[in-house]
Design an enzyme around this catalytic site. Sequence first.
Site, PDB file in Angstrom:
ATOM      1  N   ARG A  39      17.161 -83.498 -44.007  1.00 50.20           N
ATOM      2  CA  ARG A  39      17.635 -84.920 -44.639  1.00 50.20           C
ATOM      3  C   ARG A  39      19.100 -85.033 -44.826  1.00 50.20           C
ATOM      4  NH1 ARG A  39      12.592 -84.206 -47.815  1.00 50.20           N
ATOM      5  NH2 ARG A  39      13.125 -81.942 -46.417  1.00 50.20           N
ATOM      6  N   GLU A  83      11.211 -67.682 -51.040  1.00 47.86           N
ATOM      7  CA  GLU A  83      10.559 -67.246 -52.209  1.00 47.86           C
ATOM      8  C   GLU A  83       9.204 -66.216 -50.824  1.00 47.86           C
ATOM      9  OE1 GLU A  83       7.962 -70.229 -52.838  1.00 47.86           O
ATOM     10  OE2 GLU A  83       6.842 -69.504 -54.153  1.00 47.86           O
TER      11      GLU A  83
HETATM   12  P1  AMP Z   1      15.996 -75.382 -52.238  1.00 46.45           P
HETATM   13  O1  AMP Z   1      16.529 -74.377 -51.752  1.00 46.45           O
HETATM   14  O2  AMP Z   1      14.981 -74.927 -53.429  1.00 46.45           O
HETATM   15  O3  AMP Z   1      17.283 -76.277 -53.451  1.00 46.45           O
HETATM   16  O4  AMP Z   1      15.560 -76.802 -51.632  1.00 46.45           O
HETATM   17  C1  AMP Z   1      16.211 -77.878 -51.223  1.00 46.45           C
HETATM   18  C2  AMP Z   1      15.537 -77.883 -49.304  1.00 46.45           C
HETATM   19  O5  AMP Z   1      14.298 -78.251 -49.370  1.00 46.45           O
HETATM   20  C3  AMP Z   1      16.265 -79.353 -49.622  1.00 46.45           C
HETATM   21  O6  AMP Z   1      16.925 -79.231 -48.519  1.00 46.45           O
HETATM   22  C4  AMP Z   1      15.305 -80.237 -49.678  1.00 46.45           C
HETATM   23  O7  AMP Z   1      15.156 -81.167 -48.523  1.00 46.45           O
HETATM   24  C5  AMP Z   1      14.009 -80.091 -49.347  1.00 46.45           C
HETATM   25  N1  AMP Z   1      13.427 -79.563 -51.348  1.00 46.45           N
HETATM   26  C6  AMP Z   1      12.671 -78.765 -52.541  1.00 46.45           C
HETATM   27  N2  AMP Z   1      12.305 -78.893 -52.828  1.00 46.45           N
HETATM   28  C7  AMP Z   1      11.833 -80.369 -52.301  1.00 46.45           C
HETATM   29  C8  AMP Z   1      10.528 -81.511 -52.872  1.00 46.45           C
HETATM   30  N3  AMP Z   1      10.347 -81.112 -54.382  1.00 46.45           N
HETATM   31  N4  AMP Z   1      11.154 -82.495 -53.058  1.00 46.45           N
HETATM   32  C9  AMP Z   1      11.559 -82.874 -51.143  1.00 46.45           C
HETATM   33  N5  AMP Z   1      12.416 -82.098 -50.819  1.00 46.45           N
HETATM   34  C10 AMP Z   1      12.376 -80.076 -51.398  1.00 46.45           C
END
Ligand code: AMP
Length: 172
Positions: free
Chosen positions: A59, A96
């Site tokens: 995205r 994770e």
């Molecule tokens: P993070 O690495 O945990 O910051 O996760 C970020 C990535 O995972 C981004 O590229 C988002 O597209 C996706 N992502 C993680 N959590 C969500 C959420 N609650 N809603 C939508 N996309 C998420």
Amino acid sequence: MAGFAGLVRDVPDFPRPGIVFKDILPLLADGRGFAAAVAAMAQPWRDARVSAVAGVEARGFILGAALARELDVGFVPIRKPGKLPGAVHEVSYDLEYGSDRLQVQQGALAAGERVLLVDDVLATGGTLLAAAHLLGNLRVELLGAAVLVELAALGGRARWRDPSPVLATLVY
Ligand code: AMP
């Protein structure tokens, strides 16, 4: 919060139980909402002399490419392994469970390029941090990161070690 915030849909328990997924597809499908969101994301960077936007699969491609057009610069994709032809730079990062990798094509960003990193959601911050590390291995100047949505409770911002700013348009 901005009017287009109502176009970001909460989907409980997706993709796993306990996760509230921020679905930006209704926003992308709404021409005026999409335009307003991209304009709002671009606004703080208009005078930053950005020379390239790098977006994180998948995205981050959509928002990043739109932002690149808005700022009149080129777009460079940061992808999952095995998708980019030719030689790549790569970074590994912990998830994770297990780990993942991000890649960018060698030569896609010239030395000294002023890069804005883009993704849709800042959650735990692992993805954005990894993308910043990847860019840190190139001789580019990271100006900062722009995300549409920040999930503040997950603390992703605290993991961002770069001195450049992370600017979120919608903070939950
Ligand atoms: P993070 O690495 O945990 O910051 O996760 C970020 C990535 O995972 C981004 O590229 C988002 O597209 C996706 N992502 C993680 N959590 C969500 C959420 N609650 N809603 C939508 N996309 C998420």
